[in-house]
Design an enzyme around this catalytic site. Structure first.
Site, mmCIF file in Angstrom:
data_model
loop_
_atom_site.group_PDB
_atom_site.id
_atom_site.type_symbol
_atom_site.label_atom_id
_atom_site.label_comp_id
_atom_site.label_asym_id
_atom_site.label_seq_id
_atom_site.Cartn_x
_atom_site.Cartn_y
_atom_site.Cartn_z
ATOM 1 C CG ASP A 98 -2.068 -0.943 1.135
ATOM 2 O OD1 ASP A 98 -2.052 -1.819 0.245
ATOM 3 O OD2 ASP A 98 -2.994 -0.837 1.960
ATOM 4 C CE LYS A 140 -5.008 2.140 2.702
ATOM 5 N NZ LYS A 140 -3.867 1.439 3.325
ATOM 6 C CE LYS A 184 -6.603 -1.134 2.856
ATOM 7 N NZ LYS A 184 -5.243 -1.606 3.189
#
Lengths: 597, 273
Positions: B94, B156, B185
């Site tokens: 991430d 995300k 996400k």
């Protein structure tokens, strides 16, 4: 139970019937069908009361019953499994009433081998019941009659056993004050509804218990797994692992104030300018000495404080509110001392503070002549002492706010439901919580359906506190769960970490009865409906499912301004979902479904 | 409700990114992830080896944050951190986008920054954290497009350390932009199952949260009442309500607040709720 020391399963526990009139003690096995339908605690207490108390009995007469009860989970390894309940007909409300306490005595009742102790009749002279495992004896209590709770507790332990635990009344119970509590561990209370007065009316000073036996559960492996899980959940939850252990329940002072729901000056306002000064944070900084834990509790929300050089129990959130903002008082040290006085006298701090606040408003509005003024503590400790001894003005206030306000021609100024003073959350700020107050079987109570959880704290999820839609459904869920919880019996605070399924797992493991979440809630629903039927039989009907008219007027300021309680929008839905008719009476079909027809 | 607790758990990155994290917390995190069968544990790179060892032979993957939480590291450092994390056992990365470049319209720098991490991550999936609370909608859309062009697998919303958490508006916008081929996400401020279901409904297929256990446990309440999911007031879940001049650039803050003026639900935005 002590002789064999064989761990005793719950279904072999004994129900003691103690006739104080003729001094007899009878032992009966716990009815298996009763366990399946009502579990124990509040369930068995309410069922016993319903079956044995004809309508119209004077709560302070020998005909009333006083039932101490524990449940199938009591004294096991389940977190908070030391609680117990008292069930009786309340002299304050006239309703069926259960009052719940922590401390240790519940666990010791169960360890001594008992599921319930049913007191009936009235002793000629003051007595106490001494339970030393299998040995049960009614003893003379003249030497502690008139003594306060601390002195009584110490003397009774000295007279019996250092390992004994005491539940006793103070002067308030002896003097039949309708706000009297039964106290245990000196500062934990079967607090509400005047249960202490019922005990006093029977000339019963105390229940003293030493229990050394062990309890058995039906499936140890299942319980071990469930308890390990439960402990982990408590550690993971910010309320049970942080807020409550660090601040205790007074953590709610600032929060309630921010929401404009901290009732101030007898609910005339919803914010208190000096809330910070009586907050949990301030208590920690100024008074806290240490924490106090009830039996088997990993949370530890109890406080021991030091005030005026003396160590005292508490104060809890509700007490801080009742003796503080409700009366306009911002002196935390004084509040802690006033709480201590109530504990010594054995009186419910919520109803004491609320009734004093009511009196202050009666004076403010010229309805009553007394030296009482919001924010002024002068003479109040003496007034509290007078309440506990039923003397002078104190005797008048000791009847509770409903009687007081009616007497002075202003019944609307009593902030009560069914005669029980409403606790520390202004219902205008949380519609579901308001509906819970109005429909509570024991009167104005926050613990029958604590919708402060979802509506204010966002636990388990946040719901819009102002919307009436969906609230009836949630109130019923919480009421049924609360009734079940008081029957198996665990602390409400576990609600923050556990769900219905966790409780079902405990009960199933302890009883061996296959119970899932839905069947557990059905037991709660059965208890709730039986309580309703008791109240209907006493003439307390749907017309009492209401709040004081004050809550039809919006607050002018604070986070709850511009709101009124929308009870008329929620109540019909509540009745419908309950399976009750438009007047709030359980229908035949619903009673049949619950096995109550 | 079709969603089961098991399915919901499979969508959760069980997250622990706080600076005060001790190794024992990572052990606990991994134990919980195995117990609840979460998708991944999302951790800082210093703990990747420890977590990978604890989770080996399981379906729970190790997800490591890179360039976290500001996204302002130089590209080579991000790439090296990603490469090392993968070498030590991470299977998802991430990364935080270069927020300043994205706000400045420097598309090439943003894209190349992501590409470098994607390449360095090899087979590991890369999620690009946009930190939506620092962006206006156009920039969020552009961040999604650039992430897709750079070969990332997910976009995300937030780090959880920025000015805003995930909200349905942003998730919906991101899903509409990336389509079905990329993951979205939602992360930041997702504390309850209601929060989780809301962003799933808006299009999220992965959820980053440190409250995974509570979400799954509390999800069991859903079977006892439909009233939990009563609609909230529009403002409660709107990023404009969460906007803060203290935490956001002035232009971003004003952009959010100006939306309120033309919002169809503006009549709800009165008094105190």
């Amino acid at each position: 139970m002590s002789e064999s020391k064989t761990p005793q399963p719950y279904d072999e526990a004994i129900v003691l019937h103690v006739s104080l009139t003729n001094g007899t003690i009878k032992r009966e096995p716990l009815d298996k069908d009763m366990i399946a339908k009502y579990l124990g605690g509040r369930g068995i207490g309410v069922k016993t009361l319903y079956d044995n108390l004809p309508p119209g009995v004077d709560p302070l007469s020998p005909d009333n019953l006083l039932i101490f009860a524990v449940g199938p989970v009591t004294a096991t390894s389940v977190p908070t499994a030391g609680r117990s309940v008292v069930v009786t007909k309340s002299p304050l409300t006239g309703t069926v009433f259960d009052s719940n306490v922590g401390g240790h005595i519940g666990a010791y009742i169960r360890r001594a081998g008992y599921a319930a102790i049913v007191f009936e009749g009235r002793s000629e002279e003051p007595v106490y019941l001494w339970i030393d495992d299998d040995e049960v004896e009614i003893r003379e209590a003249g030497k502690v009659w008139g003594e306060n709770v601390e002195v009584s507790t110490d003397k009774l332990i000295e007279e019996t056993d250092a390992k004994a635990h005491v539940a006793c009344i103070g002067p308030a119970g002896e003097n039949l004050v309708k706000l009297a509590s039964i106290m245990t561990d000196k500062h934990r209370a079967y607090g509400r509804g005047g249960v202490g007065a019922v005990m006093g009316s029977k000339n019963l000073k105390a229940l003293v218990v030493k229990g050394t036996g062990k309890v058995a559960v039906k499936d140890e492996e299942q319980l071990d797994l469930a308890v390990k899980r439960a402990r982990r959940l408590i550690k993971k939850n910010p309320v049970t692992d942080k807020s409550l252990p660090v601040y205790g329940t007074p953590v709610l002072v600032n929060l309630a104030n921010e929401y404009g729901m901290l009732p101030t000056h007898n609910f005339q306002e919803g914010t208190f300018n000096d809330a910070e000064g009586v907050s949990g944070e301030k208590l920690l900084e100024r008074l806290s000495v240490r924490t106090y834990r009830c039996f088997g509790c990993p949370i530890g929300c109890g406080r021991i404080s030091k005030t005026y050089g003396e160590e005292v129990g508490g104060p809890e959130y509700e007490t801080i509110w009742a003796l503080g903002p409700q009366c306009g008082i911002n002196d935390l040290e004084w509040i802690a001392m006033a709480n201590h006085h109530c504990n010594l006298l054995g009186m419910d701090t919520i109803s004491v503070g609320s009734t004093i606040g009511c009196a202050m408003e009666l004076v403010q509005r010229g309805k009553m002549d007394a030296s009482l003024e919001f924010g002024n503590t002068e003479g109040l400790l003496e007034l509290i002492d007078d309440m506990g001894h039923a003397r002078g003005l104190g005797a008048e206030l000791g009847e509770g706010s409903r009687t007081l306000a009616e007497k002075h021609g202003a019944p609307d100024l009593a902030m009560q439901v069914k005669g029980l003073e409403i606790p520390a959350y202004d219902p205008r700020g949380a519609q579901g919580h308001a509906l819970g107050y109005a429909t509570s079987n024991r009167g104005g109570c926050h613990l029958r359906s604590y919708l402060i959880g979802p509506e204010i704290l966002g636990v388990p999820v946040r719901v819009d506190r102002d919307r009436p839609e969906g609230k009836a459904d949630l109130v019923i869920l919480y009421q049924n769960l609360s009734a079940a919880m008081d029957a198996f019996v665990l602390c409400r605070f576990t609600n923050f970490a556990f769900t219905v399924d966790d409780y079902a797992e405990f009960v199933s493991a302890c009883t061996g009865i296959p119970i899932d979440g839905h069947s557990l809630l059905a037991i709660g629903e059965r208890i709730w409906n039986l309580e309703r039927m008791f109240n209907l039989r006493e003439g307390i009907d749907g017309s009492e499912d209401k709040l004081p008219p004050r809550f039809n007027t919006p607050l002018p300021e604070g986070g709850t301004r511009n709101r009124v309680v929308l009870i008329d929008e929620m109540l019909p839905e509540y009745y419908r979902l309950r399976g009750w008719d438009a007047e709030g009476r359980p229908t035949k079909e619903r009673l049949e479904r619950l096995g109550l027809a | 409700m079709d969603l089961t607790a098991e399915k919901l758990a499979k969508m959760i990155d069980h997250t622990r990114l706080k600076a005060d994290t001790k190794p024992g917390k990572i052990d606990e995190l991994c134990e919980e992830a195995l117990s609840y069968e979460f998708a991944t544990v999302c951790i800082n790179s210093v703990y990747v080896e420890q977590a990978a060892k604890l989770l080996q032979d399981s379906d729970v993957l190790v997800c490591c944050v890179v360039g976290f939480p500001l996204g302002a590291s130089i590209t080579e450092v991000k790439a090296l951190e990603a490469k090392e994390a993968v070498r030590r056992g991470a299977r998802e990365i991430d990364m935080v986008v270069n927020v300043g470049a994205l706000r400045d319209g420097n598309d090439d720098l943003v894209r190349s920054d992501i590409e470098a991490v994607v390449v360095a991550s090899g087979d590991a999936h890369v999620k690009v954290i946009l930190e939506t609370g620092l962006l206006i909608d156009e920039q969020k859309v552009q961040g999604c497009i650039l992430s897709k062009e750079a070969g990332a697998h997910f976009v995300k919303t937030s780090t959880g350390f920025g000015p805003m958490g995930a909200n349905p508006h942003d998730v919906r916008l991101m899903r509409e932009t990336v389509g079905k081929d990329m993951g979205v996400k939602a992360a930041g401020g997702i504390r309850t199952f209601k929060d989780a279901l809301r962003v799933i409904d808006a299009g999220a297929d992965r959820i980053g949260t440190s409250a995974g256990v509570a979400i799954i446990e509390d999800f069991r309440w859903a079977q006892y009442s439909d009233s939990w999911m009563q609609p909230d007031r529009p403002c409660w879940i709107c990023p404009s309500r969460a906007a803060s001049l203290d935490k956001q650039p002035k232009d971003v803050y004003l952009w959010y607040k100006q939306r309120c003026l033309v919002c169809p639900d503006r009549d709800e935005n009165i008094f105190n709720d």
